[in-house]
Write an enzyme that holds these catalytic residues in place. Structure first.
Site, short mmCIF file in Angstrom:
data_model
loop_
_atom_site.label_atom_id
_atom_site.label_comp_id
_atom_site.label_asym_id
_atom_site.label_seq_id
_atom_site.Cartn_x
_atom_site.Cartn_y
_atom_site.Cartn_z
N GLU A 144 0.89 -1.16 0.00
CA GLU A 144 0.00 0.00 0.00
C GLU A 144 0.93 1.20 0.00
O GLU A 144 1.27 1.73 1.05
CB GLU A 144 -0.90 -0.04 1.23
CG GLU A 144 -2.16 0.77 1.07
CD GLU A 144 -2.00 2.21 1.46
OE1 GLU A 144 -1.19 2.92 0.83
OE2 GLU A 144 -2.71 2.63 2.38
N GLU A 153 4.44 8.43 -4.20
CA GLU A 153 5.26 7.95 -3.09
C GLU A 153 6.28 6.92 -3.54
O GLU A 153 6.88 6.23 -2.72
CB GLU A 153 4.36 7.39 -1.98
CG GLU A 153 3.88 8.48 -1.04
CD GLU A 153 2.83 8.04 -0.05
OE1 GLU A 153 2.67 6.83 0.19
OE2 GLU A 153 2.13 8.93 0.48
N1 SAH Z 1 0.86 -1.16 5.00
C1 SAH Z 1 0.36 -0.25 6.00
C2 SAH Z 1 1.01 1.11 5.94
C3 SAH Z 1 0.94 1.79 4.60
S1 SAH Z 1 1.73 3.38 4.60
C4 SAH Z 1 -1.15 -0.16 5.90
O1 SAH Z 1 -1.66 -0.48 4.82
O2 SAH Z 1 -1.82 0.24 6.85
C5 SAH Z 1 3.15 3.08 3.66
C6 SAH Z 1 4.38 2.72 4.50
O3 SAH Z 1 5.36 2.26 3.60
C7 SAH Z 1 5.01 3.87 5.23
O4 SAH Z 1 5.16 3.49 6.58
C8 SAH Z 1 6.38 4.08 4.58
O5 SAH Z 1 7.38 4.44 5.51
C9 SAH Z 1 6.66 2.72 3.99
N2 SAH Z 1 7.47 2.61 2.74
C10 SAH Z 1 7.22 3.25 1.57
N3 SAH Z 1 8.05 2.82 0.60
C11 SAH Z 1 8.82 1.85 1.16
C12 SAH Z 1 9.86 1.01 0.63
N4 SAH Z 1 10.20 1.06 -0.63
N5 SAH Z 1 10.45 0.16 1.49
C13 SAH Z 1 10.08 0.09 2.79
N6 SAH Z 1 9.09 0.85 3.33
C14 SAH Z 1 8.47 1.72 2.52
#
Ligand code: SAH
Length: 683
Positions: A144, A153
């Site tokens: 996500e 993002e």
């Molecule tokens: N999966 C959770 C949070 C989604 S928010 C849910 O669905 O509730 C997205 C998260 O991904 C954030 O905490 C951000 O720090 C992390 N993130 C984004 N890109 C990333 C990457 N390439 N590797 C590791 N973490 C990542």
């Protein structure tokens, strides 16, 4: 470790670097994060869970072990869903350390420690192999990583890398695919966020029209996404010129390419009009069949009953490079260009008698460069500011008030950022004014309006040709202001230029007032309210983390929100709580106000909204907050160009149930030394 944080000082109007402890950044990140909002997004959570269950079953049916890779696990929610759905093992990747630590705790508390391994790395750093972070490649990819623009993002490069190095060929992906939709519209309101419209001024010697320079007219603007709560845009504020069309999709179960590319679709306007804006949103299909769909479509595209409020995903407004008249039934091409992180649009007219083969030729016409502001105005004025300057009603109030104080021999000093007031003042008769070169050139005013490149406290008599200022004006507006009262910098500047003011100086606005009202939000409370249990998983650790961060400073702070996007109901009458007299200098002592407001309507007291009103003349005021309120229901109309201050009561943050309070007591203190306002409320 020490962190330096940039912050505008409201007493000097300039940026200062404050030394903060190492916790500061982290608390800001958590307190202002969208994790709470995501956990409250029931529609998203339910559909992810359904999609994950379906993917795990498909893998199991093939007789394989289900090995999950969850990139960006946050609280660990999606991994816990996978483990509950029967996955054999999950690798949960999270780059943000405090979140990774929280995920470890949450996973443990929910009893999944043996099934979920939290890895605090960026996914591109993750290794696979007997000694690696992952024992083997995964066959289910759950993520996500989307923002309102879908790819902002960094979802594309992350997927590209994951398919190359972290997952098996033919893996199941949840979501399975994303699709971006667009609709061409004409909208004066939204177009006013990009273009400066001519300003009409009724002067003594006839009507004057202030025109934007051609450089500004033809400027493509800035590439940053314009994301808004499109559901709050009334249908009377735009007119749809095309049907909704699919612009492009991304299949996440196959290798993904992040390199820059473009997509084209053919469009036939359903109505003639001016093509100005491309509205866009996306949906995700959680499974290949498309039966589990989570969409950001706005109200006119889907039934209102199916609308899920969320703030972490909204809708996008894209501005075409120029507005173009289009005819109903005419053949058009809409092109979306994208790089790794952003999207932009252009419109082409099909040529007479065009064949499919000619389409190749069009490729050369397709805009490939992302919009970059050449006129500098788009760097100085953000989109709401453009809207504000284009607000004719507002301009009229300033013109009316200026006319009351200006004389032909007035020496006028304007203190506001990127303001049109100097030009208005000049047209209305003032001899000498200041500011903003570009605009003056187009209107041949370079010799009439002088830009003083000095801070107010460094103003010298020579800057003013030894004259005294007879009229001091300000909107006031400063680009560094975050909260409504930060524009009180005008008062500090007025204090600094005191020695240069004539004894009978007119100051416009002559005063300002801070207003406050207790409200119940329709939805905004969700961004600061604890979630507790999310789809059966205990995420209280996350709630506590957010609460800690919100209470990090001894006194909680108000936060800026554009309330036209976030409906609320007033529970009290608006109340004036502080006044600021610009005809006098800033006092040494602080200004404070205490009292109580009666709650007139039933509802949940989520917080107080605060805003400034500027008093331009005896009977002319402009509000940067409440514009109108309906008495029976308490529905509010807010200034559409400004952010208001929102102070969430601790009952929201603590999720306390209160028996209907009948009044709220407040204590508000304006510290004249710092220019900040501290407040406290009791229900
Ligand atoms: N999966 C959770 C949070 C989604 S928010 C849910 O669905 O509730 C997205 C998260 O991904 C954030 O905490 C951000 O720090 C992390 N993130 C984004 N890109 C990333 C990457 N390439 N590797 C590791 N973490 C990542």
């Amino acid at each position: 470790m020490k962190t330096f944080c940039g912050r505008a000082n409201p007493t000097t109007g300039s940026m200062e670097w404050l030394e903060e402890g190492e916790d500061y950044d982290y608390h800001q990140e958590i307190a202002r994060s969208r994790y709470a909002d995501m956990l409250h997004d029931k529609d998203r959570n339910v559909k992810y869970y359904q999609g994950i269950r379906a993917a795990v079953s498909r893998v199991k049916e093939r007789g394989e072990k289900a090995i999950v890779l969850d990139i960006g696990t946050g609280t660990g929610l999606l991994s816990m869903m996978a483990a509950s759905a029967g996955a054999d093992f999950c690798y949960a990747i999270e780059v943000f350390k405090p979140m990774a630590n929280a995920a470890v705790k949450i996973v443990e508390k929910n009893g999944f420690s043996d099934k979920i391994k939290v890895i605090n790395k960026h996914s591109t750093e993750v290794t696979v192999g007997p000694d690696g972070d992952m024992q083997c490649r995964a066959n289910i990819l759950v993520t996500e990583l989307f923002d309102t623009e879908l790819i902002g993002e960094g979802a594309l490069p992350t997927y590209e890398h994951a398919h190359k190095y972290l997952v098996q060929e033919g893996c199941e992906a949840v979501p399975h695919r994303a699709t971006v939709y667009v609709q061409l519209v004409e909208s004066k309101r939204m177009w006013s966020w990009k273009k400066l419209f001519p300003v009409h001024v009724e002067a003594e010697d006839g009507e004057k029209i202030l025109v934007p320079p051609s450089e500004m007219e033809n400027c493509p603007g800035v590439p940053s996404v314009c994301d808004i709560q499109l559901n709050q845009m009334p249908s009377s504020d735009f007119s749809t010129l095309s049907d909704v069309v699919t612009m492009f999709s991304v299949d996440f179960s196959k290798p993904v390419q992040s390199a820059s590319t473009y997509y084209r679709v053919q469009l036939e306007p359903v109505k003639s009009g001016k093509a100005q804006i491309v509205l866009s949103w996306w949906d995700i299909d959680m499974d290949p069949s498309g039966m589990i769909n989570c969409t950001m479509a706005p109200y006119w595209v889907k039934p209102t009953s199916a609308l899920q409020w969320r703030d972490h995903w909204m809708q996008c407004v894209y501005f075409l490079p120029n507005d173009e008249p289009v005819l109903q039934g005419e053949k058009l091409y809409l092109t979306a260009c994208r790089d790794e992180y952003s999207v932009w649009y252009s419109l082409q007219k099909a040529r007479e008698g065009e064949h499919k083969a000619d389409e190749e030729e069009h490729k050369a016409d397709v805009c490939v460069e992302s919009p970059v502001c050449r006129c500098r105005a788009h760097l100085l004025w953000n989109r709401p500011r453009f809207g504000e300057l284009n607000d004719q009603n507002r301009t009229r109030q300033y013109i009316k008030s200026l006319r009351k104080v200006l004389k032909t021999d007035s020496v006028c000093l304007c203190i506001s950022d990127g303001s049109l007031l100097p030009v208005l003042a000049h047209y209305l008769g003032a001899k000498q004014v200041q500011y903003f070169i570009l605009f003056f050139k187009a209107n041949h005013l370079e010799d009439k309006i002088k830009i003083i490149e000095a801070r107010p406290e460094l103003l010298k008599p020579s800057h003013l040709e030894d004259k005294k200022i007879s009229v001091l004006v300000g909107e006031p507006f400063f680009t560094t202001s975050l909260l409504p009262w930060h524009n009180l910098y005008f008062w500090y500047a007025r204090t600094a230029v005191s020695p240069h003011l004539a004894s009978n100086v007119s100051v416009l606005p002559h005063s300002a007032s801070l207003h406050m009202m207790v409200v119940e939000f329709q939805d905004l409370w969700k961004i600061r309210s604890p979630c507790g249990i999310c789809e059966g998983f205990d995420v209280q650790t996350m709630d506590d983390m957010i609460k800690d961060s919100l209470n990090f400073r001894e006194s909680k702070e108000a936060e800026p929100h554009p309330l036209w996007e976030y409906p609320c109901k007033s529970l009290s009458d608006p109340q004036e709580v502080l006044t600021f007299d610009f005809t006098k200098t800033v006092p040494q002592h602080s200004l404070s106000s205490e009292g109580s407001v009666n709650l007139l309507r039933k509802g949940k007291s989520h917080g107080a909204v605060l805003w400034m009103e500027y008093h331009l003349a005896a009977d002319i005021s402009v509000s940067t907050g409440l514009m109108q309120m309906s008495n029976e229901k308490g529905n509010c109309e807010w200034n559409p160009h400004c952010k208001q201050a929102v102070y969430f009561f601790s009952s929201v943050i603590e999720s306390e149930i209160l028996s209907d309070p009948t009044s709220v007591t407040y204590a508000i203190n304006f510290d004249t030394k710092t220019g900040e306002i501290a407040m406290d409320f009791k229900l």
